[in-house]
Scaffold this motif. Structure first.
Motif, PDB file in Angstrom:
ATOM      1  N   ASP A  33      26.709  33.729  27.023  1.00  0.00           N
ATOM      2  CA  ASP A  33      27.062  34.440  26.279  1.00  0.00           C
ATOM      3  C   ASP A  33      27.308  35.832  27.568  1.00  0.00           C
ATOM      4  OD1 ASP A  33      28.410  33.074  24.104  1.00  0.00           O
ATOM      5  OD2 ASP A  33      27.059  34.135  22.922  1.00  0.00           O
ATOM      6  N   MET A  34      26.621  36.008  27.724  1.00  0.00           N
ATOM      7  CA  MET A  34      26.528  36.879  28.824  1.00  0.00           C
ATOM      8  C   MET A  34      27.320  36.741  30.143  1.00  0.00           C
ATOM      9  SD  MET A  34      23.076  39.169  30.646  1.00  0.00           S
ATOM     10  CE  MET A  34      22.511  37.645  31.464  1.00  0.00           C
ATOM     11  N   MET A  35      27.176  35.612  30.829  1.00  0.00           N
ATOM     12  CA  MET A  35      27.723  35.268  31.748  1.00  0.00           C
ATOM     13  C   MET A  35      29.235  35.475  31.737  1.00  0.00           C
ATOM     14  SD  MET A  35      25.437  34.771  34.386  1.00  0.00           S
ATOM     15  CE  MET A  35      24.475  36.622  34.208  1.00  0.00           C
ATOM     16  N   SER A  36      29.092  34.809  30.866  1.00  0.00           N
ATOM     17  CA  SER A  36      31.136  34.673  30.152  1.00  0.00           C
ATOM     18  C   SER A  36      31.802  35.932  30.271  1.00  0.00           C
ATOM     19  CB  SER A  36      31.363  34.510  29.151  1.00  0.00           C
ATOM     20  OG  SER A  36      32.408  33.658  29.401  1.00  0.00           O
ATOM     21  N   ALA A  37      30.851  36.881  29.892  1.00  0.00           N
ATOM     22  CA  ALA A  37      30.484  38.849  29.680  1.00  0.00           C
ATOM     23  C   ALA A  37      31.071  39.210  30.804  1.00  0.00           C
ATOM     24  CB  ALA A  37      30.540  38.834  28.486  1.00  0.00           C
ATOM     25  N   ILE A  38      30.278  39.294  31.750  1.00  0.00           N
ATOM     26  CA  ILE A  38      30.451  39.774  32.772  1.00  0.00           C
ATOM     27  C   ILE A  38      30.469  39.443  34.350  1.00  0.00           C
ATOM     28  CG2 ILE A  38      28.273  40.831  32.194  1.00  0.00           C
ATOM     29  CD1 ILE A  38      26.920  39.115  33.841  1.00  0.00           C
ATOM     30  N   LEU A  39      31.129  37.786  34.066  1.00  0.00           N
ATOM     31  CA  LEU A  39      31.856  37.299  35.705  1.00  0.00           C
ATOM     32  C   LEU A  39      32.595  37.388  36.068  1.00  0.00           C
ATOM     33  CD1 LEU A  39      30.326  33.654  35.436  1.00  0.00           C
ATOM     34  CD2 LEU A  39      29.759  34.960  37.104  1.00  0.00           C
ATOM     35  N   PRO A  40      33.107  38.468  36.689  1.00  0.00           N
ATOM     36  CA  PRO A  40      34.840  39.048  37.075  1.00  0.00           C
ATOM     37  C   PRO A  40      35.427  37.482  37.378  1.00  0.00           C
ATOM     38  CG  PRO A  40      33.404  39.057  38.962  1.00  0.00           C
ATOM     39  CD  PRO A  40      32.593  38.317  37.946  1.00  0.00           C
ATOM     40  N   PRO A  41      36.620  37.852  37.226  1.00  0.00           N
ATOM     41  CA  PRO A  41      37.732  37.539  37.109  1.00  0.00           C
ATOM     42  C   PRO A  41      38.402  36.882  37.938  1.00  0.00           C
ATOM     43  CG  PRO A  41      38.666  38.865  35.937  1.00  0.00           C
ATOM     44  CD  PRO A  41      37.587  38.938  35.953  1.00  0.00           C
ATOM     45  N   LYS A  42      38.026  37.301  39.706  1.00  0.00           N
ATOM     46  CA  LYS A  42      38.847  36.405  40.436  1.00  0.00           C
ATOM     47  C   LYS A  42      37.481  35.932  41.061  1.00  0.00           C
ATOM     48  CE  LYS A  42      42.234  39.893  40.438  1.00  0.00           C
ATOM     49  NZ  LYS A  42      43.229  39.034  40.289  1.00  0.00           N
ATOM     50  N   LEU A  43      38.445  35.073  42.234  1.00  0.00           N
ATOM     51  CA  LEU A  43      37.968  33.804  42.131  1.00  0.00           C
ATOM     52  C   LEU A  43      36.698  34.470  42.913  1.00  0.00           C
ATOM     53  CD1 LEU A  43      37.483  31.109  42.678  1.00  0.00           C
ATOM     54  CD2 LEU A  43      39.749  31.255  44.534  1.00  0.00           C
ATOM     55  N   LYS A  44      37.571  35.026  44.339  1.00  0.00           N
ATOM     56  CA  LYS A  44      35.840  35.651  44.998  1.00  0.00           C
ATOM     57  C   LYS A  44      35.185  36.544  44.959  1.00  0.00           C
ATOM     58  CE  LYS A  44      36.489  38.283  49.695  1.00  0.00           C
ATOM     59  NZ  LYS A  44      36.613  39.402  50.118  1.00  0.00           N
ATOM     60  N   ALA A  45      35.342  37.117  43.497  1.00  0.00           N
ATOM     61  CA  ALA A  45      33.999  37.027  42.980  1.00  0.00           C
ATOM     62  C   ALA A  45      32.676  36.489  42.214  1.00  0.00           C
ATOM     63  CB  ALA A  45      34.546  38.540  42.091  1.00  0.00           C
ATOM     64  N   LEU A  46      33.614  35.741  41.994  1.00  0.00           N
ATOM     65  CA  LEU A  46      32.723  34.053  41.259  1.00  0.00           C
ATOM     66  C   LEU A  46      32.131  33.314  42.162  1.00  0.00           C
ATOM     67  CD1 LEU A  46      32.391  32.820  38.937  1.00  0.00           C
ATOM     68  CD2 LEU A  46      34.711  31.122  38.811  1.00  0.00           C
ATOM     69  N   LEU A  47      32.859  33.136  43.525  1.00  0.00           N
ATOM     70  CA  LEU A  47      32.198  32.375  44.068  1.00  0.00           C
ATOM     71  C   LEU A  47      31.017  33.428  45.544  1.00  0.00           C
ATOM     72  CD1 LEU A  47      35.458  30.434  45.885  1.00  0.00           C
ATOM     73  CD2 LEU A  47      33.839  29.856  44.052  1.00  0.00           C
ATOM     74  N   SER A  48      31.106  34.484  45.137  1.00  0.00           N
ATOM     75  CA  SER A  48      29.508  35.329  45.636  1.00  0.00           C
ATOM     76  C   SER A  48      28.510  35.585  44.843  1.00  0.00           C
ATOM     77  CB  SER A  48      30.215  36.829  46.189  1.00  0.00           C
ATOM     78  OG  SER A  48      30.442  37.358  44.581  1.00  0.00           O
ATOM     79  N   VAL A  49      28.682  34.778  43.508  1.00  0.00           N
ATOM     80  CA  VAL A  49      27.712  34.228  43.203  1.00  0.00           C
ATOM     81  C   VAL A  49      27.283  32.912  43.034  1.00  0.00           C
ATOM     82  CG1 VAL A  49      26.117  34.275  40.724  1.00  0.00           C
ATOM     83  CG2 VAL A  49      28.267  36.456  41.743  1.00  0.00           C
ATOM     84  N   PRO A  50      26.297  31.931  43.937  1.00  0.00           N
ATOM     85  CA  PRO A  50      25.463  31.275  43.948  1.00  0.00           C
ATOM     86  C   PRO A  50      25.805  29.939  42.790  1.00  0.00           C
ATOM     87  CG  PRO A  50      24.264  32.722  45.432  1.00  0.00           C
ATOM     88  CD  PRO A  50      25.055  33.167  44.310  1.00  0.00           C
ATOM     89  N   ALA A  51      24.972  30.843  42.044  1.00  0.00           N
ATOM     90  CA  ALA A  51      24.918  29.746  40.769  1.00  0.00           C
ATOM     91  C   ALA A  51      26.382  29.509  39.786  1.00  0.00           C
ATOM     92  CB  ALA A  51      23.883  30.074  39.445  1.00  0.00           C
ATOM     93  N   GLY A  52      27.005  30.755  40.567  1.00  0.00           N
ATOM     94  CA  GLY A  52      29.022  30.425  39.661  1.00  0.00           C
ATOM     95  C   GLY A  52      29.908  29.807  40.976  1.00  0.00           C
ATOM     96  N   LYS A  53      29.078  29.921  42.059  1.00  0.00           N
ATOM     97  CA  LYS A  53      30.009  28.903  43.066  1.00  0.00           C
ATOM     98  C   LYS A  53      29.533  27.426  42.346  1.00  0.00           C
ATOM     99  CE  LYS A  53      30.396  27.878  47.790  1.00  0.00           C
ATOM    100  NZ  LYS A  53      30.571  28.602  48.994  1.00  0.00           N
ATOM    101  N   GLU A  54      28.268  27.156  42.508  1.00  0.00           N
ATOM    102  CA  GLU A  54      27.740  25.585  42.652  1.00  0.00           C
ATOM    103  C   GLU A  54      28.175  24.561  41.095  1.00  0.00           C
ATOM    104  OE1 GLU A  54      23.884  23.130  42.642  1.00  0.00           O
ATOM    105  OE2 GLU A  54      23.931  24.896  43.954  1.00  0.00           O
ATOM    106  N   SER A  55      28.468  25.900  40.169  1.00  0.00           N
ATOM    107  CA  SER A  55      28.600  25.882  38.564  1.00  0.00           C
ATOM    108  C   SER A  55      30.114  25.250  38.612  1.00  0.00           C
ATOM    109  CB  SER A  55      28.431  26.971  37.278  1.00  0.00           C
ATOM    110  OG  SER A  55      26.434  26.921  37.762  1.00  0.00           O
ATOM    111  N   PHE A  56      30.780  26.326  39.065  1.00  0.00           N
ATOM    112  CA  PHE A  56      32.535  26.772  38.670  1.00  0.00           C
ATOM    113  C   PHE A  56      32.138  25.114  39.827  1.00  0.00           C
ATOM    114  CE2 PHE A  56      36.523  28.518  40.401  1.00  0.00           C
ATOM    115  CZ  PHE A  56      37.234  28.049  39.576  1.00  0.00           C
ATOM    116  N   LYS A  57      31.967  24.447  41.333  1.00  0.00           N
ATOM    117  CA  LYS A  57      32.495  23.602  41.796  1.00  0.00           C
ATOM    118  C   LYS A  57      32.432  21.837  40.824  1.00  0.00           C
ATOM    119  CE  LYS A  57      32.026  24.502  46.788  1.00  0.00           C
ATOM    120  NZ  LYS A  57      31.642  23.852  47.665  1.00  0.00           N
ATOM    121  N   LYS A  58      31.474  22.331  39.694  1.00  0.00           N
ATOM    122  CA  LYS A  58      31.026  20.944  39.004  1.00  0.00           C
ATOM    123  C   LYS A  58      31.679  21.062  38.190  1.00  0.00           C
ATOM    124  CE  LYS A  58      25.881  20.639  40.163  1.00  0.00           C
ATOM    125  NZ  LYS A  58      24.826  21.158  39.216  1.00  0.00           N
TER     126      LYS A  58
END
Length: 191
Positions: A16-41
């Motif tokens: 819930d926290m990650m969903s709330a704080i992860l930014p909606p911009k692709l570049k910002a999401l990809l700058s977070v290693p766990a975000g990038k890997e999870s988003f790729k999956k």
């Protein structure tokens, strides 16, 4: 986000926290290693991984060829891999844009040119980013909030050095935050 106030964060609370704080911009999401890997999956599950693959390849090429132009052979590979109808990793761009790129690359080749201006691909990159941000990123943020809460959290737990069933304490969260400093960089943009 510690909704039950037990001094730790469950995978659900973390999601819930990650969903709330992860930014909606692709570049910002990809700058977070766990975000990038999870988003790729996530994109692979959605059969949309080619959009991110195209975006990342174009970012890499931009750093090398934005000023000098893309070598014609590489531009043709981009057309063959991402733009041409039926290509293995065809990106979903407008037919008009696809035709414009194919025509521009073909024109340079017909004139025996050795460079294609990087801007030929700029609109396709923008279309891809827009599609990702308005579709896949939104669905990704929704998906990480749904059970079993493992899309993002398993990797975060691993980074924090936690066992899968172990709750995340404040100490473990600090460990995670230290190992993923880009996670909160989006806050700097809010100033």
């Amino acid at each position: 986000f510690d909704t039950n106030k037990d001094g730790s964060i469950s995978k659900r609370e973390f999601s819930d926290m990650m969903s709330a704080i992860l930014p909606p911009k692709l570049k910002a999401l990809l700058s977070v290693p766990a975000g990038k890997e999870s988003f790729k999956k996530f994109l692979d599950r959605e059969l949309a991984g080619e959009l991110l693959k195209f975006y990342e390849e174009m970012n890499e090429l931009e750093s090398k060829y934005k000023e000098t132009g893309i070598p014609t052979t590489i531009a043709q590979e981009l057309v063959n891999n991402y733009v041409a109808v039926g290509s293995e990793d065809q990106v979903n761009i407008s037919a008009e844009e696809r035709d414009r790129i194919i025509e521009a690359v073909g024109k340079v080749q017909a004139q025996d040119g050795d460079k294609v201006d990087f801007s030929v691909f700029s609109h396709a990159i923008s279309e891809s980013v827009d599609m990702l941000e308005r579709g896949s990123v939104v669905r990704f943020k929704q998906a990480i909030r749904r059970p079993p809460f493992d899309l993002f959290t398993n990797l975060a737990w691993e980074i924090a050095g936690l066992k899968p069933k172990e709750p995340m304490t404040l100490k473990a969260f600090r460990r995670y935050a230290e190992k993923t400093p880009n996670l909160f960089n989006f806050l700097d943009e809010l100033r």
